[in-house]
Design an enzyme around this catalytic site. Structure first.
Site, PDB file in Angstrom:
ATOM      1  N   ASP A 129       0.798  -1.229   0.000  1.00 12.42           N
ATOM      2  CA  ASP A 129       0.000   0.000   0.000  1.00 12.42           C
ATOM      3  C   ASP A 129       0.830   1.279   0.000  1.00 12.42           C
ATOM      4  OD1 ASP A 129      -2.603  -1.030  -0.238  1.00 12.42           O
ATOM      5  OD2 ASP A 129      -2.514  -1.716   1.833  1.00 12.42           O
ATOM      6  N   ASP A 188      -6.970  -5.291  -4.946  1.00 10.98           N
ATOM      7  CA  ASP A 188      -6.674  -3.902  -4.554  1.00 10.98           C
ATOM      8  C   ASP A 188      -5.284  -3.444  -5.018  1.00 10.98           C
ATOM      9  OD1 ASP A 188      -8.088  -5.646  -2.785  1.00 10.98           O
ATOM     10  OD2 ASP A 188      -8.236  -4.078  -1.251  1.00 10.98           O
TER      11      ASP A 188
END
Ligand SMILES: *[C@@H]1O[C@H](CO)[C@@H](O)[C@H](O)[C@H]1NC(C)=O
Ligand SMILES: *[C@@H]1O[C@H](CO)[C@@H](O)[C@H](O)[C@H]1NC(C)=O
Ligand SMILES: *[C@@H]1O[C@H](CO)[C@@H](O)[C@H](O)[C@H]1NC(C)=O
Ligand SMILES: *[C@@H]1O[C@H](CO)[C@@H](O)[C@H](O)[C@H]1NC(C)=O
Ligand SMILES: *[C@@H]1O[C@H](CO)[C@@H](O)[C@H](O)[C@H]1NC(C)=O
Ligand SMILES: *[C@@H]1O[C@H](CO)[C@@H](O)[C@H](O)[C@H]1NC(C)=O
Ligand SMILES: *[C@@H]1O[C@H](CO)[C@@H](O)[C@H](O)[C@H]1NC(C)=O
Ligand SMILES: *[C@@H]1O[C@H](CO)[C@@H](O)[C@H](O)[C@H]1NC(C)=O
Length: 405
Positions: A129, A188
């Site tokens: 991330d 994601d």
């Protein structure tokens, strides 16, 4: 000339076609947006922490932001929201009606970004991330391409993500696992590839481009089902590259389609097509979008999982999946001009429905009805990335000439 302008006008604003139902909600430009965001910016804790989601419906004070340490995957979204309001002020100007003049958004974006800078060299929770956390630095570079702090941050986060690439698997690793041969990739992760392109733009390091294209190609092959829906999680064997299993983490069932994952897929593949011009990525974004739109129930509300049963209830919405999908569709419209009207109308319809359901003047967040993680019993909250993508969708509509401030 006049005739073609009239035709364009009729195409966009016709009241007799299906497009007529797509009306840009005025809440997208409400003065409550700058007011709430400024209040939140001015009350961040010291040392700095960042809002991620709010308290939920059944406590005495619902809708209050909960703050998290910088080393959290969502930390970049609040500073990025401040940069987005800076963009909005440039697009719309500041008036007493729109309240955009109440703060110096660029200054707030810059000052709140400082809490993210140590993460360049010291992060343990971010894993893949790093891409999300890089967003405010990419925004800074649009304003000041010479800002060395932002250049260093983008390059360092890209190096972090590149170091998670395994050439046997053909992906960057999403989550660390106790058994390092269990190589886990979530849909994601498509969103984090953007930092590789941002760093490539600065360095022209071809390896970064290769990694982004390879990750997307592998994901296109293994995360997608025949009908254009996506698995949330694919686990690979890091030493053989074989797929070990496909499953969910945040969805209803292993075989189901978690709506936020599907939204990330629309955006992620449209973005990959924009950067690479690889037609396979465009087709993949179109398939993801088509599945998403075909599975929105008749009430227009995006459920947290497209396969979660209505009976027994509840099947809560996920307002963040809705706003992410709206941005993905607007990006798709820009890179797929022959079908632009279809994708923009769909985006506006989603924004209209989610505004009707979740626009919540009483809460600190802009929207309620976010589902952070249903299996972990975390839902009916505001969510910082849901709000961020609500703001950016409105900006993009203005930039595309589809809405007025
Ligand atoms: C609120 O609802 C959640 C989910 O139904 C439940 O786990 C939690 O205990 C409730 N909290 C309160 C304060 O009632
Ligand atoms: C450069 O960018 C960083 C991070 O976004 C920001 O904190 C800093 O204020 C910027 N510096 C200048 C001189 O604008
Ligand atoms: C790294 O970050 C953690 C907090 O996330 C902090 O406790 C630690 O002191 C930092 N280490 C260095 C070398 O900055
Ligand atoms: C390009 O990026 C890769 C991945 O981060 C890195 O290993 C390599 O050293 C970089 N090449 C140059 C010339 O900086
Ligand atoms: C991956 O394959 C290797 C070699 O066959 C095996 O030793 C290892 O247990 C496998 N790992 C997983 C998570 O299946
Ligand atoms: C997914 O499958 C695994 C077994 O492979 C099972 O343990 C898990 O409960 C399943 N998850 C859901 C949400 O059904
Ligand atoms: C597409 O990518 C280019 C850089 O390759 C970027 O400048 C542009 O803003 C992107 N377009 C959209 C609509 O995001
Ligand atoms: C939306 O949130 C409200 C509470 O804020 C809740 O009562 C309602 O059931 C939610 N609707 C959906 C579809 O999630």
């Amino acid at each position: 000339m006049k005739e073609s302008m009239l035709l364009t006008f009729l195409t966009l604003y016709s009241t007799s076609s299906a497009a007529a139902s797509a009306v840009v909600p005025t809440e997208l430009f409400s003065p409550l947006i700058p007011q709430k965001i400024a209040n939140t910016a001015n009350s961040l804790p010291s040392p700095i922490q960042y809002p991620q989601y709010t308290t939920t419906w059944n406590v005495t004070n619902p809708g209050i932001w909960l703050d998290f340490i910088p080393d959290t995957w969502t930390s970049g979204f609040f500073p990025a929201s401040l940069y987005a309001l800076n963009t909005r002020e440039a697009l719309c100007g500041a008036t007493s009606a729109n309240a955009l003049g109440i703060a110096d958004w660029l200054e707030l974006g810059r000052s709140t970004s400082t809490g993210l800078i140590p993460l360049e060299t010291n992060n343990t929770n971010l894993q893949h991330d790093v891409g999300f956390v890089s967003f405010p630095f990419s925004e800074e570079l649009l304003i000041n391409p010479q800002n060395q702090t932002a250049i260093d941050a983008v390059n360092a986060f890209a190096t972090d993500l590149a170091a998670r690439f395994n050439p046997i698997v053909g992906c960057t690793r999403s989550w660390n696992t106790a058994d390092p041969t269990d190589f886990t990739v979530i849909i994601d992760n498509m969103m984090n590839l953007e930092v590789l392109w941002a760093s490539y733009a600065l360095t022209r390091n071809e390896t970064l481009k290769y990694i982004a294209n390879t990750h997307a190609t592998t994901t296109m092959i293994n995360h997608f089902r025949e009908d254009g829906s996506t698995w949330h999680v694919v686990e690979y064997n890091s030493t053989t590259g074989d797929v070990i299993r496909k499953r969910t983490s945040q969805g209803y069932a292993n075989w189901s389609t978690w709506s936020r994952g599907q939204a990330w897929a629309i955006y992620g593949f449209a973005n990959m097509y924009n950067h690479s011009q690889n037609a396979d990525f465009l087709r993949t974004a179109q398939r993801a979008a088509t599945y998403f739109l075909d599975h929105i129930p008749s009430d227009g509300i995006v459920p947290w999982d497209f396969n979660a049963p209505l009976d027994p209830p509840p099947r809560p919405a996920d307002s963040s999946a809705a706003t992410i999908a709206a941005n993905g569709l607007l990006l798709l419209a820009q890179v797929d001009p022959t079908q632009a009207d279809k994708w923009t109308n769909a985006a506006i319809n989603i924004l209209q429905s989610i505004t009707e359901l979740a626009w919540n003047p009483a809460w600190q967040s802009l929207l309620s009805n976010g589902t952070v993680n249903w299996p972990a019993n975390n839902f009916l909250t505001g969510i910082v990335y849901g709000d961020y993508y609500y703001i950016t969708a409105a900006n993009t509509l203005v930039q595309m000439g589809l809405a007025k401030c």
